[in-house]
Write an enzyme that holds these catalytic residues in place. Structure first.
Site, PDB file in Angstrom:
ATOM      1  N   SER A 119       0.836  -1.209   0.000  1.00  0.00           N
ATOM      2  CA  SER A 119       0.000   0.000   0.000  1.00  0.00           C
ATOM      3  C   SER A 119       0.864   1.249   0.000  1.00  0.00           C
ATOM      4  O   SER A 119       2.016   1.231   0.423  1.00  0.00           O
ATOM      5  CB  SER A 119      -0.880   0.025   1.249  1.00  0.00           C
ATOM      6  OG  SER A 119      -1.538  -1.200   1.399  1.00  0.00           O
TER       7      SER A 119
HETATM    8  N1  SAH Z   1       0.765  -4.619   4.255  1.00  0.00           N
HETATM    9  C1  SAH Z   1       1.184  -5.386   3.125  1.00  0.00           C
HETATM   10  C2  SAH Z   1       0.181  -5.246   2.020  1.00  0.00           C
HETATM   11  C3  SAH Z   1      -0.051  -6.522   1.316  1.00  0.00           C
HETATM   12  S1  SAH Z   1      -1.408  -6.538   0.215  1.00  0.00           S
HETATM   13  C4  SAH Z   1       2.584  -4.962   2.728  1.00  0.00           C
HETATM   14  O1  SAH Z   1       3.163  -4.099   3.412  1.00  0.00           O
HETATM   15  O2  SAH Z   1       3.132  -5.496   1.776  1.00  0.00           O
HETATM   16  C5  SAH Z   1      -2.592  -7.464   1.131  1.00  0.00           C
HETATM   17  C6  SAH Z   1      -2.239  -8.895   1.394  1.00  0.00           C
HETATM   18  O3  SAH Z   1      -3.364  -9.509   2.030  1.00  0.00           O
HETATM   19  C7  SAH Z   1      -1.939  -9.745   0.161  1.00  0.00           C
HETATM   20  O4  SAH Z   1      -0.655 -10.253   0.269  1.00  0.00           O
HETATM   21  C8  SAH Z   1      -2.999 -10.855   0.209  1.00  0.00           C
HETATM   22  O5  SAH Z   1      -2.529 -12.122  -0.219  1.00  0.00           O
HETATM   23  C9  SAH Z   1      -3.337 -10.876   1.697  1.00  0.00           C
HETATM   24  N2  SAH Z   1      -4.629 -11.496   2.032  1.00  0.00           N
HETATM   25  C10 SAH Z   1      -5.826 -11.415   1.413  1.00  0.00           C
HETATM   26  N3  SAH Z   1      -6.751 -12.145   2.075  1.00  0.00           N
HETATM   27  C11 SAH Z   1      -6.119 -12.689   3.154  1.00  0.00           C
HETATM   28  C12 SAH Z   1      -6.519 -13.544   4.214  1.00  0.00           C
HETATM   29  N4  SAH Z   1      -7.774 -14.015   4.316  1.00  0.00           N
HETATM   30  N5  SAH Z   1      -5.619 -13.905   5.140  1.00  0.00           N
HETATM   31  C13 SAH Z   1      -4.328 -13.456   5.065  1.00  0.00           C
HETATM   32  N6  SAH Z   1      -3.882 -12.665   4.078  1.00  0.00           N
HETATM   33  C14 SAH Z   1      -4.763 -12.271   3.142  1.00  0.00           C
END
Ligand code: SAH
Length: 277
Positions: A119
Protein backbone atom coordinates in the site's frame (compact mmCIF):
# COMPACT_ATOMS: atom_id res chain seq x y z
CA UNK A 1 -13.93 13.07 1.77
CA UNK A 2 -14.57 11.90 5.28
CA UNK A 3 -18.04 10.99 6.38
CA UNK A 4 -19.38 12.04 9.74
CA UNK A 5 -19.09 9.59 12.57
CA UNK A 6 -22.10 7.37 12.80
CA UNK A 7 -23.34 5.17 15.55
CA UNK A 8 -22.63 1.48 15.73
CA UNK A 9 -24.54 -0.64 13.28
CA UNK A 10 -23.96 -4.02 14.71
CA UNK A 11 -23.58 -6.85 13.93
CA UNK A 12 -21.64 -5.81 10.87
CA UNK A 13 -22.91 -8.55 8.60
CA UNK A 14 -21.09 -11.05 10.75
CA UNK A 15 -19.79 -14.13 9.14
CA UNK A 16 -20.21 -17.37 10.99
CA UNK A 17 -17.37 -18.04 13.31
CA UNK A 18 -15.20 -20.63 11.72
CA UNK A 19 -13.23 -23.29 13.52
CA UNK A 20 -9.86 -21.99 14.60
CA UNK A 21 -7.14 -22.90 12.19
CA UNK A 22 -4.50 -25.32 13.38
CA UNK A 23 -1.78 -23.39 15.15
CA UNK A 24 0.80 -23.87 12.44
CA UNK A 25 3.43 -21.36 13.37
CA UNK A 26 6.08 -20.13 11.10
CA UNK A 27 7.99 -18.28 13.71
CA UNK A 28 10.51 -15.73 12.84
CA UNK A 29 13.59 -16.14 14.92
CA UNK A 30 15.80 -13.50 13.48
CA UNK A 31 19.54 -13.36 13.67
CA UNK A 32 21.42 -10.13 13.31
CA UNK A 33 22.72 -9.32 9.88
CA UNK A 34 24.25 -6.08 8.73
CA UNK A 35 21.64 -5.56 5.99
CA UNK A 36 18.61 -5.71 8.28
CA UNK A 37 16.07 -3.27 6.84
CA UNK A 38 16.17 -0.75 9.63
CA UNK A 39 18.40 2.22 9.52
CA UNK A 40 19.29 3.59 12.92
CA UNK A 41 21.15 6.50 11.36
CA UNK A 42 17.84 7.51 9.82
CA UNK A 43 16.42 8.41 13.18
CA UNK A 44 19.15 10.95 13.71
CA UNK A 45 18.92 12.24 10.16
CA UNK A 46 15.20 13.02 10.49
CA UNK A 47 15.80 14.87 13.72
CA UNK A 48 18.64 16.95 12.41
CA UNK A 49 17.84 18.74 9.14
CA UNK A 50 21.46 19.80 8.66
CA UNK A 51 22.47 16.15 8.44
CA UNK A 52 19.92 15.54 5.72
CA UNK A 53 21.59 18.07 3.49
CA UNK A 54 25.07 16.70 4.03
CA UNK A 55 24.12 13.04 3.93
CA UNK A 56 26.32 10.93 1.74
CA UNK A 57 26.82 7.23 1.18
CA UNK A 58 24.07 4.72 0.56
CA UNK A 59 22.74 4.36 4.10
CA UNK A 60 22.33 8.05 4.73
CA UNK A 61 21.10 8.75 1.21
CA UNK A 62 18.21 6.41 1.79
CA UNK A 63 17.70 7.97 5.22
CA UNK A 64 17.49 11.34 3.54
CA UNK A 65 14.90 10.18 1.04
CA UNK A 66 12.90 8.65 3.85
CA UNK A 67 13.15 11.84 5.86
CA UNK A 68 11.62 13.66 2.88
CA UNK A 69 8.85 11.07 2.73
CA UNK A 70 8.21 11.71 6.43
CA UNK A 71 8.10 15.46 5.79
CA UNK A 72 5.47 14.86 3.12
CA UNK A 73 3.43 12.63 5.44
CA UNK A 74 3.60 15.30 8.11
CA UNK A 75 2.55 17.99 5.62
CA UNK A 76 -0.34 15.74 4.58
CA UNK A 77 -1.61 15.80 8.15
CA UNK A 78 -0.10 12.70 9.76
CA UNK A 79 0.69 14.05 13.20
CA UNK A 80 1.50 10.87 15.08
CA UNK A 81 5.19 11.16 15.94
CA UNK A 82 5.86 7.45 16.73
CA UNK A 83 4.36 6.50 13.36
CA UNK A 84 6.47 9.10 11.56
CA UNK A 85 9.61 7.88 13.34
CA UNK A 86 8.83 4.31 12.29
CA UNK A 87 8.53 5.44 8.64
CA UNK A 88 11.88 7.16 8.98
CA UNK A 89 13.52 3.96 10.15
CA UNK A 90 12.14 1.16 7.97
CA UNK A 91 13.84 0.89 4.60
CA UNK A 92 10.89 0.47 2.23
CA UNK A 93 13.17 -0.04 -0.77
CA UNK A 94 14.34 -3.35 0.71
CA UNK A 95 10.79 -4.71 0.61
CA UNK A 96 10.14 -4.17 -3.09
CA UNK A 97 11.71 -5.56 -6.24
CA UNK A 98 15.09 -4.00 -6.94
CA UNK A 99 13.70 -2.70 -10.27
CA UNK A 100 11.16 -0.67 -8.27
CA UNK A 101 13.54 0.52 -5.54
CA UNK A 102 13.83 4.01 -7.01
CA UNK A 103 10.06 4.46 -6.57
CA UNK A 104 10.05 3.07 -3.03
CA UNK A 105 9.78 6.45 -1.33
CA UNK A 106 7.14 7.91 -3.61
CA UNK A 107 3.60 7.93 -2.32
CA UNK A 108 2.52 5.08 -4.50
CA UNK A 109 1.45 1.47 -4.15
CA UNK A 110 3.78 -1.00 -5.87
CA UNK A 111 3.38 -4.59 -7.08
CA UNK A 112 4.85 -7.27 -4.81
CA UNK A 113 3.92 -10.29 -6.97
CA UNK A 114 0.90 -12.60 -7.32
CA UNK A 115 -1.31 -9.63 -8.15
CA UNK A 116 -0.82 -8.08 -4.69
CA UNK A 117 0.48 -4.63 -3.83
CA UNK A 118 2.30 -2.86 -1.03
CA UNK A 119 0.00 0.00 0.00
CA UNK A 120 1.08 3.56 -0.49
CA UNK A 121 2.85 5.15 2.48
CA UNK A 122 0.17 7.80 3.10
CA UNK A 123 -2.52 5.14 3.48
CA UNK A 124 -0.39 2.95 5.75
CA UNK A 125 0.53 5.99 7.86
CA UNK A 126 -3.11 6.97 8.18
CA UNK A 127 -4.10 3.48 9.31
CA UNK A 128 -1.29 3.23 11.86
CA UNK A 129 -2.06 6.70 13.20
CA UNK A 130 -5.71 5.66 13.62
CA UNK A 131 -4.60 2.63 15.62
CA UNK A 132 -2.47 4.88 17.77
CA UNK A 133 -5.49 6.96 18.74
CA UNK A 134 -7.30 4.05 20.42
CA UNK A 135 -8.05 4.18 24.14
CA UNK A 136 -5.53 1.42 24.86
CA UNK A 137 -2.76 2.93 22.74
CA UNK A 138 -3.21 6.35 24.32
CA UNK A 139 -2.98 4.77 27.76
CA UNK A 140 -0.02 2.49 27.06
CA UNK A 141 1.93 4.66 24.62
CA UNK A 142 2.21 1.75 22.20
CA UNK A 143 -0.02 -0.66 20.28
CA UNK A 144 0.50 -3.61 22.62
CA UNK A 145 -0.23 -6.93 20.94
CA UNK A 146 -1.17 -6.51 17.29
CA UNK A 147 -2.77 -8.85 14.78
CA UNK A 148 -2.05 -7.96 11.16
CA UNK A 149 -3.94 -9.58 8.30
CA UNK A 150 -2.15 -9.59 4.96
CA UNK A 151 1.61 -9.64 5.58
CA UNK A 152 2.38 -9.13 1.90
CA UNK A 153 6.05 -8.19 1.62
CA UNK A 154 6.30 -7.49 5.36
CA UNK A 155 6.78 -3.71 5.20
CA UNK A 156 3.86 -2.79 7.43
CA UNK A 157 4.79 -5.66 9.75
CA UNK A 158 8.18 -4.02 10.24
CA UNK A 159 6.55 -0.66 10.99
CA UNK A 160 4.18 -2.32 13.45
CA UNK A 161 7.02 -4.02 15.26
CA UNK A 162 8.43 -0.59 16.11
CA UNK A 163 5.09 0.55 17.50
CA UNK A 164 3.93 -2.48 19.48
CA UNK A 165 5.06 -5.06 22.00
CA UNK A 166 4.31 -7.97 19.67
CA UNK A 167 3.00 -8.49 16.14
CA UNK A 168 1.41 -11.57 14.69
CA UNK A 169 1.03 -11.23 10.94
CA UNK A 170 -0.92 -13.68 8.79
CA UNK A 171 -0.60 -14.12 5.02
CA UNK A 172 -2.66 -16.57 2.96
CA UNK A 173 -0.27 -16.85 -0.01
CA UNK A 174 2.71 -19.03 0.73
CA UNK A 175 5.14 -17.32 -1.70
CA UNK A 176 4.42 -13.93 -0.10
CA UNK A 177 4.68 -15.35 3.39
CA UNK A 178 8.10 -16.71 2.40
CA UNK A 179 9.08 -13.42 0.81
CA UNK A 180 8.18 -11.53 3.99
CA UNK A 181 10.20 -13.97 6.07
CA UNK A 182 13.17 -13.40 3.87
CA UNK A 183 12.69 -9.59 3.81
CA UNK A 184 12.47 -9.56 7.59
CA UNK A 185 15.37 -11.89 8.14
CA UNK A 186 17.69 -10.22 10.60
CA UNK A 187 14.98 -7.98 11.97
CA UNK A 188 15.54 -7.61 15.69
CA UNK A 189 12.77 -5.25 16.71
CA UNK A 190 10.26 -6.61 19.17
CA UNK A 191 8.41 -9.88 19.11
CA UNK A 192 7.27 -10.63 15.57
CA UNK A 193 5.65 -13.81 14.27
CA UNK A 194 4.63 -14.61 10.73
CA UNK A 195 1.94 -17.18 10.00
CA UNK A 196 0.85 -18.76 6.73
CA UNK A 197 -2.92 -19.08 7.06
CA UNK A 198 -6.35 -17.57 6.51
CA UNK A 199 -6.31 -14.28 8.41
CA UNK A 200 -10.13 -14.17 8.43
CA UNK A 201 -9.89 -16.65 11.29
CA UNK A 202 -7.46 -14.49 13.26
CA UNK A 203 -5.39 -16.52 15.67
CA UNK A 204 -7.32 -17.41 18.79
CA UNK A 205 -4.45 -18.92 20.82
CA UNK A 206 -2.80 -15.51 21.23
CA UNK A 207 -5.95 -13.41 21.56
CA UNK A 208 -6.95 -10.91 22.73
CA UNK A 209 -5.20 -8.38 20.54
CA UNK A 210 -5.17 -4.72 21.49
CA UNK A 211 -5.17 -3.80 17.82
CA UNK A 212 -6.12 -5.53 14.59
CA UNK A 213 -5.24 -4.14 11.17
CA UNK A 214 -6.08 -5.60 7.77
CA UNK A 215 -4.45 -4.82 4.42
CA UNK A 216 -7.18 -6.54 2.39
CA UNK A 217 -10.85 -5.62 2.20
CA UNK A 218 -13.92 -7.82 2.48
CA UNK A 219 -17.69 -7.43 2.57
CA UNK A 220 -17.94 -7.69 6.34
CA UNK A 221 -15.86 -8.02 9.48
CA UNK A 222 -15.02 -11.67 10.18
CA UNK A 223 -16.48 -12.75 13.51
CA UNK A 224 -13.09 -14.03 14.69
CA UNK A 225 -11.64 -10.49 14.56
CA UNK A 226 -14.44 -9.22 16.77
CA UNK A 227 -13.99 -12.08 19.20
CA UNK A 228 -10.25 -11.55 19.37
CA UNK A 229 -10.18 -7.76 19.85
CA UNK A 230 -9.50 -6.59 23.42
CA UNK A 231 -11.76 -4.13 25.21
CA UNK A 232 -10.46 -0.61 24.61
CA UNK A 233 -8.80 -1.87 21.46
CA UNK A 234 -9.31 -0.84 17.86
CA UNK A 235 -9.63 -2.55 14.51
CA UNK A 236 -8.82 -0.72 11.28
CA UNK A 237 -9.69 -2.43 8.02
CA UNK A 238 -10.83 -1.64 4.50
CA UNK A 239 -14.43 -2.74 4.02
CA UNK A 240 -16.95 -2.66 1.20
CA UNK A 241 -19.60 -0.05 1.91
CA UNK A 242 -22.82 -0.26 -0.04
CA UNK A 243 -23.78 3.38 0.42
CA UNK A 244 -20.36 4.54 -0.74
CA UNK A 245 -20.39 2.02 -3.59
CA UNK A 246 -16.83 0.94 -2.82
CA UNK A 247 -14.27 0.35 -0.11
CA UNK A 248 -13.99 2.63 2.89
CA UNK A 249 -11.76 2.48 5.92
CA UNK A 250 -13.59 0.99 8.87
CA UNK A 251 -12.50 2.02 12.37
CA UNK A 252 -14.10 -0.15 15.00
CA UNK A 253 -13.59 0.36 18.74
CA UNK A 254 -14.47 -2.22 21.33
CA UNK A 255 -15.70 -0.31 24.38
CA UNK A 256 -16.94 -1.43 27.78
CA UNK A 257 -20.48 -0.86 26.49
CA UNK A 258 -20.16 -2.47 23.10
CA UNK A 259 -18.87 -1.16 19.79
CA UNK A 260 -18.30 2.18 18.14
CA UNK A 261 -17.92 2.33 14.41
CA UNK A 262 -16.68 4.97 11.99
CA UNK A 263 -16.25 4.74 8.25
CA UNK A 264 -13.65 7.05 6.79
CA UNK A 265 -12.86 8.00 3.21
CA UNK A 266 -12.57 5.83 0.13
CA UNK A 267 -9.68 3.36 -0.14
CA UNK A 268 -8.56 0.72 -2.66
CA UNK A 269 -7.19 -2.47 -1.17
CA UNK A 270 -6.85 -5.94 -2.65
CA UNK A 271 -9.70 -8.33 -1.74
CA UNK A 272 -9.77 -10.28 1.49
CA UNK A 273 -9.96 -13.89 0.34
CA UNK A 274 -10.61 -17.09 2.21
CA UNK A 275 -8.42 -20.13 2.63
CA UNK A 276 -4.70 -20.27 2.07
CA UNK A 277 -2.69 -21.15 -1.01
N1 SAH B 1 0.76 -4.62 4.26
C1 SAH B 1 1.18 -5.39 3.13
C2 SAH B 1 0.18 -5.25 2.02
C3 SAH B 1 -0.05 -6.52 1.32
S1 SAH B 1 -1.41 -6.54 0.21
C4 SAH B 1 2.58 -4.96 2.73
O1 SAH B 1 3.16 -4.10 3.41
O2 SAH B 1 3.13 -5.50 1.78
C5 SAH B 1 -2.59 -7.46 1.13
C6 SAH B 1 -2.24 -8.90 1.39
O3 SAH B 1 -3.36 -9.51 2.03
C7 SAH B 1 -1.94 -9.74 0.16
O4 SAH B 1 -0.66 -10.25 0.27
C8 SAH B 1 -3.00 -10.86 0.21
O5 SAH B 1 -2.53 -12.12 -0.22
C9 SAH B 1 -3.34 -10.88 1.70
N2 SAH B 1 -4.63 -11.50 2.03
C10 SAH B 1 -5.83 -11.42 1.41
N3 SAH B 1 -6.75 -12.14 2.07
C11 SAH B 1 -6.12 -12.69 3.15
C12 SAH B 1 -6.52 -13.54 4.21
N4 SAH B 1 -7.77 -14.01 4.32
N5 SAH B 1 -5.62 -13.90 5.14
C13 SAH B 1 -4.33 -13.46 5.06
N6 SAH B 1 -3.88 -12.67 4.08
C14 SAH B 1 -4.76 -12.27 3.14
Amino acid sequence: MNKPERSARFPLGLQHLQAAQPARRAELRPTLRPQAPVDHAAREATRDPSRRASASGLGLDSATVRARMVDRLRADGVGCEPVLQAFARVERHRFVDSALATQAYEDTSLPIGLGQTISKPSVVARMLALLYESTLARGAGNLGRVLEIGTGCGYQTALLSLLSTSVLSIERLRPLHDKARSNLHGWRQGDMRLLHGDGRLGHAPWAPYQHIVAAAGGESVPAAWLDQLAEGGRLVAPMFDEAAGGQVLLVLDRTADGWRERRIGAVHFVPLKSGRE
